[in-house]
Design an enzyme around this catalytic site. Structure first.
Site, PDB file in Angstrom:
ATOM      1  N   CYS A 157      42.900  44.281  25.548  1.00 62.57           N
ATOM      2  CA  CYS A 157      43.857  45.001  24.712  1.00 62.57           C
ATOM      3  C   CYS A 157      43.799  44.557  23.260  1.00 62.57           C
ATOM      4  O   CYS A 157      44.433  45.172  22.410  1.00 62.57           O
ATOM      5  CB  CYS A 157      45.271  44.768  25.238  1.00 62.57           C
ATOM      6  N   CYS A 174      47.509  40.264  31.055  1.00 59.93           N
ATOM      7  CA  CYS A 174      48.258  39.629  29.959  1.00 59.93           C
ATOM      8  C   CYS A 174      48.506  38.146  30.263  1.00 59.93           C
ATOM      9  O   CYS A 174      48.520  37.314  29.356  1.00 59.93           O
ATOM     10  CB  CYS A 174      49.594  40.324  29.759  1.00 59.93           C
TER      11      CYS A 174
END
Ligand code: FES
Length: 147
Positions: A34, A103
């Site tokens: 990301c 994440c």
């Protein structure tokens, strides 16, 4: 997508945020999926992580996992900190939605990067101890981050 109460709580009130002025290990990693970035600061004394803080340029899950990861390694030995997996951080947060699992990898990698930096500053080759850390090299864009 549902977040656990713990994730929401750590996102709203992240622990140990900011720079650590007397840090003797600083690690920065980028998430190739990301482009988000995490910086981790540690102050090691006699093999113990006396202080730890972080700065995360990323999503809520990244902030919550960094916050929890710093809480989990504070006061622990370097060896224990290196054993901390993203899975353990997620479990401590009562889980993350599947699309957010990547994440939590940032927090694990950032701790390893900070410990590597600490060893380098001591003149010790970190690779046999910590393993290879994917470096966030903004200049050549190899980490995929956009900064
Ligand atoms: Fe980038 Fe979560 S979306 S770290």
């Amino acid at each position: 997508m549902a977040y656990s109460e713990k994730v929401m709580e750590h996102f709203a009130n992240p622990r140990n945020v900011g720079e650590l002025e007397d840090a003797n290990g600083i690690g920065e990693v980028g998430n190739p999926k990301c482009g988000d970035i995490m910086k981790m600061y540690i102050k090691v004394e006699n093999g113990i992580i006396e202080k730890v803080s972080f700065k995360t340029f990323g999503c809520g899950a990244a902030i919550a996992t960094s916050s929890m990861a710093t809480e989990l390694i504070k006061g622990k030995s370097i060896d224990d900190a290196l054993k901390l997996t993203n899975k353990a951080v997620m479990e401590a947060l009562d889980g993350l939605p599947p699309v957010k699992v990547h994440c939590s990898v940032l927090a694990e990698q950032a701790i390893k990067a900070a410990v590597s930096d600490y060893y380098k500053r001591q003149g010790i080759d970190p690779e046999p101890i910590v393993g290879k850390i994917p470096e966030c090299d903004h200049e050549d864009g190899s980490c995929g981050c956009s900064v």
